[in-house]
Design a protein around this motif. Structure first.
Motif, PDB file in Angstrom:
ATOM      1  N   PRO A 117       0.962  -1.105  -0.142  1.00 55.87           N
ATOM      2  CA  PRO A 117      -0.031   0.025  -0.125  1.00 55.87           C
ATOM      3  C   PRO A 117       0.992   1.124   0.137  1.00 55.87           C
ATOM      4  CG  PRO A 117       0.149  -1.000   2.285  1.00 55.87           C
ATOM      5  CD  PRO A 117       0.941  -1.886   1.390  1.00 55.87           C
ATOM      6  N   TRP A 118       0.255   2.511  -0.546  1.00 56.61           N
ATOM      7  CA  TRP A 118       1.037   3.600  -0.495  1.00 56.61           C
ATOM      8  C   TRP A 118      -0.163   4.849   0.061  1.00 56.61           C
ATOM      9  CZ3 TRP A 118       5.907   4.243  -2.383  1.00 56.61           C
ATOM     10  CH2 TRP A 118       6.368   5.492  -2.175  1.00 56.61           C
ATOM     11  N   THR A 119       0.770   5.857   0.927  1.00 51.05           N
ATOM     12  CA  THR A 119      -0.169   6.623   1.382  1.00 51.05           C
ATOM     13  C   THR A 119       0.600   8.024   1.175  1.00 51.05           C
ATOM     14  OG1 THR A 119      -0.285   5.130   3.338  1.00 51.05           O
ATOM     15  CG2 THR A 119      -1.107   7.331   3.717  1.00 51.05           C
ATOM     16  N   VAL A 121       0.250  12.068   2.111  1.00 48.20           N
ATOM     17  CA  VAL A 121      -0.344  13.078   3.065  1.00 48.20           C
ATOM     18  C   VAL A 121      -0.429  14.476   2.327  1.00 48.20           C
ATOM     19  CG1 VAL A 121       0.419  14.317   5.196  1.00 48.20           C
ATOM     20  CG2 VAL A 121       0.961  11.951   4.967  1.00 48.20           C
ATOM     21  N   ARG A 131      -4.590  12.250   5.051  1.00 50.62           N
ATOM     22  CA  ARG A 131      -3.668  10.886   4.749  1.00 50.62           C
ATOM     23  C   ARG A 131      -4.607  10.094   3.953  1.00 50.62           C
ATOM     24  NH1 ARG A 131       0.773   9.737   8.127  1.00 50.62           N
ATOM     25  NH2 ARG A 131       0.765   7.567   7.375  1.00 50.62           N
ATOM     26  N   TYR A 132      -4.451   9.829   2.759  1.00 47.86           N
ATOM     27  CA  TYR A 132      -4.919   9.125   1.707  1.00 47.86           C
ATOM     28  C   TYR A 132      -4.373   7.925   1.352  1.00 47.86           C
ATOM     29  CZ  TYR A 132      -7.282  13.588   0.929  1.00 47.86           C
ATOM     30  OH  TYR A 132      -8.133  14.863   1.466  1.00 47.86           O
ATOM     31  N   ALA A 133      -4.996   6.763   1.269  1.00 42.27           N
ATOM     32  CA  ALA A 133      -4.488   5.590   0.710  1.00 42.27           C
ATOM     33  C   ALA A 133      -4.469   6.133  -0.906  1.00 42.27           C
ATOM     34  CB  ALA A 133      -5.303   4.271   0.694  1.00 42.27           C
ATOM     35  N   ARG A 259       4.252  12.894   0.242  1.00 42.28           N
ATOM     36  CA  ARG A 259       3.652  14.180   1.154  1.00 42.28           C
ATOM     37  C   ARG A 259       3.828  15.341   0.020  1.00 42.28           C
ATOM     38  NH1 ARG A 259       6.536  16.835   6.128  1.00 42.28           N
ATOM     39  NH2 ARG A 259       5.039  18.538   6.602  1.00 42.28           N
TER      40      ARG A 259
END
Lengths: 337, 206
Positions: A117-119, A121, A131-133, A259
């Motif tokens: 997974p990647w997040t 910000v 903060r989004y997936a 980010r």
């Protein structure tokens, strides 16, 4: 009497190509290529995963990407009269110091990067921080294909078909406040998967930081890319999310972003911090302002042959002056390099 | 000629690389910018050969084997051959034989200036590497050929200014270079232990 002997290599007048044909040879080539492309159309429409470009290594697309791909607006922007760089060069010759300083290092080492997974910000001067997936982050946008020139500050260049969406759409979405004047981007910092970040001799203070002025970021040419050559981004090209700003030197187009911050002050960008006399904040492609160590007047368009170096003149703003020159009116580009 | 096999072996091992690299470029094995790769490899090859050449005297002292010094001149000349190829590749692949641009580069870019000075020093050393020059110059020959130490410094500086983000590789070469120079400080040079063999007469022929 003058006797003229004809040498085997001489041309007779009848062999001379008419000027009009000679001048139109590119059109002829282009149209025959077009015919070939149309001829091959049914095949790639049928084959679900078959590539639109030759010899593209298939990847393992995340499901959100595979779902978005069919609705892509193909060739939303193209480059007139220039051919697309072969995939193996665009994916095998990279500057991505997080994975090593040699051009081949990223392709060798970036396999260790985990992009799912990647997040992402979003913070700073925005109405909707969070903060989004990545799959949620991508949800509102339709993919567009943009074929752009890429000019590296090291005086080489490529032409790459990106898949992405305008950065401006993202910014509107997150609602910058009236205080927001710059956008700051940050690359993943993960020495475990990024071998270059483990080096004790690195001059870079990780993570890699880049930035744009808000009006630059809102320019329709600036995109967030998630794919290239009709597939998701290979890791070495900045998967899963990167910036592409085609009128600036390549190092501005930051990779593997985690980010995005809207800020009041001009961010301290990585290369500017290391060598402020060599790399400015703006870093617009400009043939009239040299890098202290080499000229920027020309570039090697890759692939460059061994016996015919493919050297060409560099264009102001990398050929995108019509769209972006107004951003810098009244600025001294020698000072603001 | 002493050590004919050894000398021929060194000749072949050192000489084969440029041919191999051009062959690789021919096969498109050097990537999309083969010219730049050739320039870089020839430059690095020059530095490596300079270090190897400077390593011969300490090795001979350490081992007592005269074969090291027997190939020293050859290695020095190879070093010059590599730098000549490096320069030609730069002129062709990077500058496209644009002599006007070369003038600008020579005036404006410190790393090009440093590289050019190092090249001129190596040229002087190559031109005076024959026995005739040794006889003509006498004692001054040895002084002149100490320029090799200066070339090492200039070469490392030239390399340092090309490095952009990671000093690891450069540091390794710089450390080896520094060690080779330290071994030449008389106080230290006298203390290099001889591991094998007896002292041979005239083993070091300047």
């Amino acid at each position: 009497m003058l006797i003229k002997l004809r040498r085997a290599s001489d041309c007779s007048a009848s062999e001379i190509t008419p000027e009009s044909l000679y001048l139109s040879r590119r059109t002829l080539l282009a149209s025959s290529l077009g015919a070939m492309a149309v001829g091959s159309l049914p095949r790639w429409v049928n084959a679900t995963e078959a590539s639109r470009y030759a010899a593209v290594e298939p990847g393992a697309a995340p499901s959100w990407f595979a779902q978005k791909l069919p609705a892509t607006q193909w060739q939303a922007m193209t480059v007139e009269g220039e051919s697309v760089t072969p995939f193996k060069d665009a994916a095998g010759y990279n500057n991505f110091y997080e994975f090593g300083t040699d051009k081949g290092d990223p392709a060798k080492n970036a396999g260790a990067l985990k992009t799912e997974p990647w997040t992402v910000v979003i913070d700073g001067e925005v109405g909707k921080p969070g903060r989004y997936a990545l799959e949620d982050f991508m949800q509102p946008y339709r993919l567009q294909e943009r074929i752009y020139r890429l000019r590296c500050v090291e005086a080489w260049s490529m032409v790459i078909p990106w898949l992405g969406f305008p950065l401006g759409d993202l910014l509107k979405h997150v609602e910058p406040t009236s205080k927001a004047r710059y956008v700051r981007f940050e690359t993943l910092h993960d020495p475990k998967s990024m071998s270059g970040q483990r080096s004790d001799f690195a001059l870079i203070n990780w993570p890699y930081i880049e930035g744009l002025r808000l009006d630059e970021a809102m320019n329709p040419l600036a995109i967030m890319a998630v794919g290239m050559y009709g597939r998701e981004l290979p890791n070495q090209n900045g998967a899963p999310l990167r910036l592409v700003v085609p009128w600036k030197y390549g190092f501005k187009s930051i990779k593997s972003i985690v980010r995005i911050s809207l800020v009041e002050q001009q961010p301290k960008t990585t290369w500017q911090a290391i060598a402020p006399d060599e790399y400015g904040f703006y870093a617009n492609v400009n043939p009239t302002v040299d890098h202290p160590r080499w000229t920027q007047a020309r570039e090697r368009r890759l692939p460059s042959g061994l016996f015919s170096p493919n050297v060409r003149e560099t264009l102001m703003f990398n050929g995108y002056a019509d769209q972006v020159a107004s951003l810098y009116s009244g600025m001294d580009l020698r000072k603001n390099y | 000629m002493r050590y004919p096999l050894w000398r021929t072996g060194v000749f072949l091992v050192v000489g084969v690389w440029p041919f191999w690299w051009v062959y690789q470029a021919w096969l498109f094995a050097l990537g999309p910018d083969p010219g730049k790769v050739l320039v870089d490899r020839l430059g690095l090859g020059t530095l490596v050969l300079l270090l190897v050449t400077l390593g011969m005297t300490p090795l001979q002292r350490l081992s007592g084997w005269a074969g090291w010094v027997a190939v020293r001149r050859q290695l020095g000349l190879w070093c010059f051959a590599y730098v000549l190829l490096h320069l030609c590749a730069y002129l062709f692949f990077i500058l496209g034989f644009d002599w006007g641009q070369l003038g600008i580069e020579l005036r404006k870019r410190p790393y090009i200036i440093v590289g050019s000075v190092a090249f001129l020093c190596l040229l002087a050393l190559a031109l005076t590497s024959n026995r005739y020059s040794q006889r003509r110059l006498g004692a001054r020959w040895k002084k002149l050929h100490r320029l090799a130490y200066l070339v090492l410094g200039l070469g490392l500086l030239h390399f340092l200014w090309v490095v952009r983000a990671d000093l690891k590789e450069w540091s390794v070469y710089a450390a080896i270079g520094a060690m080779l120079l330290v071994l030449r400080i008389p106080v230290i040079a006298r203390r290099i232990p001889r591991l094998r063999g007896k002292k041979q007469l005239s083993a070091t022929k300047v």
